[in-house]
Design a protein around this motif. Sequence first.
Motif, PDB file in Angstrom:
ATOM      1  N   UNK A  22       0.818  -1.224   0.000  1.00 41.92           N
ATOM      2  CA  UNK A  22       0.000   0.000   0.000  1.00 41.92           C
ATOM      3  C   UNK A  22       0.847   1.266   0.000  1.00 41.92           C
ATOM      4  N   UNK A  23       1.912   1.252   0.766  1.00 39.25           N
ATOM      5  CA  UNK A  23       2.808   2.418   0.762  1.00 39.25           C
ATOM      6  C   UNK A  23       3.380   2.635  -0.636  1.00 39.25           C
ATOM      7  N   UNK A  24       3.760   1.526  -1.287  1.00 41.16           N
ATOM      8  CA  UNK A  24       4.350   1.643  -2.621  1.00 41.16           C
ATOM      9  C   UNK A  24       3.314   2.100  -3.641  1.00 41.16           C
ATOM     10  N   UNK A  25       2.109   1.533  -3.533  1.00 43.57           N
ATOM     11  CA  UNK A  25       1.043   1.942  -4.456  1.00 43.57           C
ATOM     12  C   UNK A  25       0.823   3.445  -4.373  1.00 43.57           C
ATOM     13  N   UNK A  26       0.792   3.947  -3.138  1.00 42.55           N
ATOM     14  CA  UNK A  26       0.560   5.385  -2.962  1.00 42.55           C
ATOM     15  C   UNK A  26       1.696   6.203  -3.575  1.00 42.55           C
ATOM     16  N   UNK A  27       2.906   5.643  -3.573  1.00 36.04           N
ATOM     17  CA  UNK A  27       4.038   6.327  -4.216  1.00 36.04           C
ATOM     18  C   UNK A  27       3.874   6.390  -5.737  1.00 36.04           C
ATOM     19  N   UNK A  28       3.374   5.287  -6.315  1.00 35.26           N
ATOM     20  CA  UNK A  28       3.409   5.181  -7.772  1.00 35.26           C
ATOM     21  C   UNK A  28       2.160   5.730  -8.464  1.00 35.26           C
ATOM     22  N   UNK A  29       0.981   5.450  -7.894  1.00 40.14           N
ATOM     23  CA  UNK A  29      -0.257   5.861  -8.567  1.00 40.14           C
ATOM     24  C   UNK A  29      -0.422   7.379  -8.481  1.00 40.14           C
ATOM     25  N   UNK A  30      -0.708   8.021  -9.626  1.00 41.37           N
ATOM     26  CA  UNK A  30      -0.868   9.481  -9.580  1.00 41.37           C
ATOM     27  C   UNK A  30      -1.997   9.908  -8.628  1.00 41.37           C
ATOM     28  N   UNK A  31      -1.851  11.091  -8.086  1.00 42.21           N
ATOM     29  CA  UNK A  31      -2.859  11.668  -7.191  1.00 42.21           C
ATOM     30  C   UNK A  31      -4.153  11.968  -7.955  1.00 42.21           C
ATOM     31  N   UNK A  32      -5.249  12.066  -7.199  1.00 44.04           N
ATOM     32  CA  UNK A  32      -6.536  12.409  -7.799  1.00 44.04           C
ATOM     33  C   UNK A  32      -6.568  13.826  -8.342  1.00 44.04           C
ATOM     34  N   UNK A  33      -5.613  14.627  -7.912  1.00 40.58           N
ATOM     35  CA  UNK A  33      -5.570  16.014  -8.375  1.00 40.58           C
ATOM     36  C   UNK A  33      -4.897  16.140  -9.740  1.00 40.58           C
ATOM     37  N   UNK A  34      -4.290  15.043 -10.203  1.00 36.31           N
ATOM     38  CA  UNK A  34      -3.638  15.061 -11.530  1.00 36.31           C
ATOM     39  C   UNK A  34      -4.617  14.671 -12.623  1.00 36.31           C
ATOM     40  N   UNK A  35      -4.581  15.384 -13.750  1.00 33.93           N
ATOM     41  CA  UNK A  35      -5.417  15.066 -14.914  1.00 33.93           C
ATOM     42  C   UNK A  35      -4.972  13.731 -15.509  1.00 33.93           C
ATOM     43  N   UNK A  36      -5.891  12.870 -15.932  1.00 36.92           N
ATOM     44  CA  UNK A  36      -7.352  12.943 -15.814  1.00 36.92           C
ATOM     45  C   UNK A  36      -7.824  12.508 -14.413  1.00 36.92           C
ATOM     46  N   UNK A  37      -8.401  13.471 -13.716  1.00 32.24           N
ATOM     47  CA  UNK A  37      -8.732  13.287 -12.299  1.00 32.24           C
ATOM     48  C   UNK A  37      -9.686  12.137 -12.030  1.00 32.24           C
ATOM     49  N   UNK A  38     -10.765  12.057 -12.822  1.00 27.34           N
ATOM     50  CA  UNK A  38     -11.781  11.036 -12.552  1.00 27.34           C
ATOM     51  C   UNK A  38     -11.186   9.635 -12.703  1.00 27.34           C
ATOM     52  N   UNK A  39     -10.295   9.490 -13.662  1.00 22.62           N
ATOM     53  CA  UNK A  39      -9.691   8.185 -13.906  1.00 22.62           C
ATOM     54  C   UNK A  39      -8.733   7.822 -12.771  1.00 22.62           C
TER      55      UNK A  39
END
Lengths: 296, 296
Positions: A22-39
Amino acid sequence: MSMASMAEKAMAYLESAGKLTEDSLKDYIPEETETPKSLHSAMRYALLIGGKRLRPALALASYEFFNGKPSESIRLAMCALEMLHTFSLIHDDLPCMDDDDFRRGKPSTHKVYGEAAAILAGDALCIFAFELISRTGNAAVVEELARSLGTKGMIGGQIIDIESEGKSVDLATVDYIHYHKTAALIEASLVTGALLAGAKKEDLEHIREFGKGIGLVFQIVDDILDIESSTEKLGKKTGSDIKKGKATYPAVLGLDASKKKAVELYNESLAFLEKFGNRNTDTFRNIAALIIERSY
Amino acid sequence: MSMASMAEKAMAYLESAGKLTEDSLKDYIPEETETPKSLHSAMRYALLIGGKRLRPALALASYEFFNGKPSESIRLAMCALEMLHTFSLIHDDLPCMDDDDFRRGKPSTHKVYGEAAAILAGDALCIFAFELISRTGNAAVVEELARSLGTKGMIGGQIIDIESEGKSVDLATVDYIHYHKTAALIEASLVTGALLAGAKKEDLEHIREFGKGIGLVFQIVDDILDIESSTEKLGKKTGSDIKKGKATYPAVLGLDASKKKAVELYNESLAFLEKFGNRNTDTFRNIAALIIERSY
């Protein structure tokens, strides 16, 4: 050691591997604030609402067993495996597939984000997984995972599963579905850890066979839990296999024979660990115990 | 040389590259007689009903330009690119996405095989493409393609495209959609050929910029043809962008300014080819002429 205390040790291992995942996933997956946000939001929703994180834990256990040192490569692979698993869950849950409204105790991705975004979030997780794996520089791992997922792996199992719904099927078909739909990726998770650690060719085959065996046990137990467990415990609707006329072991063999089959396969899997001689295979044994003992 | 005769030369190049692509696809894609039959049948249907095979041709042109020798690697990459493109078309055409019943002059995959099989055939083509690329042993190509397809590439363009339907959008949004949805994979096709041929880092950047430019030209021309061409010529319904309220250049700029924009981008793209000095860039120039001159 008793099965229960082995399963307990495995739970502790999964918890610690899960935290790393989970820590690693949070590092790699883009934030919700990055376009495309909904995706990005849909991808994070599907990935971060929990789950046992079994596949990353198996990759880590295998990597450690073959003396892999802590590295970014194994973290990338662990995230990729969880993304590939989540991609398959999102697409499986779609109305035209298994039509499941709940997953991991929460509304399915398409119930929250709509079908189009759910399909694209699944696609994006699959693609992102390959991006992360490519960053290990190990093309053999890309090939292993792609094979385990394709028409002669997970996707092949999924289409036969859907096509068999409501039909009377034989044991060979259930074996086919369960090996491809579920066991193939579990097997590939163990092989991924071994490949990244540079395991020898013959060792790769032993760990592969162990993975195939416990992967099948995992799916038979899943079938049994769909009958014997509760929706609260599982986080998804129970009793749905019978309702949908799914091709399962209990449907073909009955409940008792299915339980017997799970124990048989469990014992066969453990036999492959004997090939590793006096090396310490406790983590594999504990996880296998958890897989057959689990109640959720 | 006139634009028309350059386009003609490009047509001949595309035809010969297309034959290599189709022959190779037939070698790699499992037969319909192999389990799971329905899935292999759907994949073959979507892949083999034709198409310009532009992306494989661009990869080949780039590979040859950088002195790549005929090899299995480039054939694997050409097939992978066509599979990735076809995966995107199958998912785009689904009812919950663009809801298109025709593609390449034939009923869309979901119209023939149903939605579940269409989604899984798309998934399988995407995964199989990564398997083929992994067999080149070149992890950098896996990364290039994954990046060009993910949330910051094609899938990102697709979600914003869907979300913008029926809304009034600005030029920046159309630029975003078109670059991501279409140009990113065209750019990646050229970069793939260059990577496999072992091109130098600075040359990779020049060919990338050329690809980005002609990728955008390709999509603007697509928008224009949707208004000015016929369903018979295109093999898909024309006039559908306006009907669906799609975010296109003509919708934002008008038809004349869109044509001007295409010519501007075309000229900008060609300028990047100047960076290659006196090396022979004719094939690139011919294909660029075809892209802007094409009527289907």
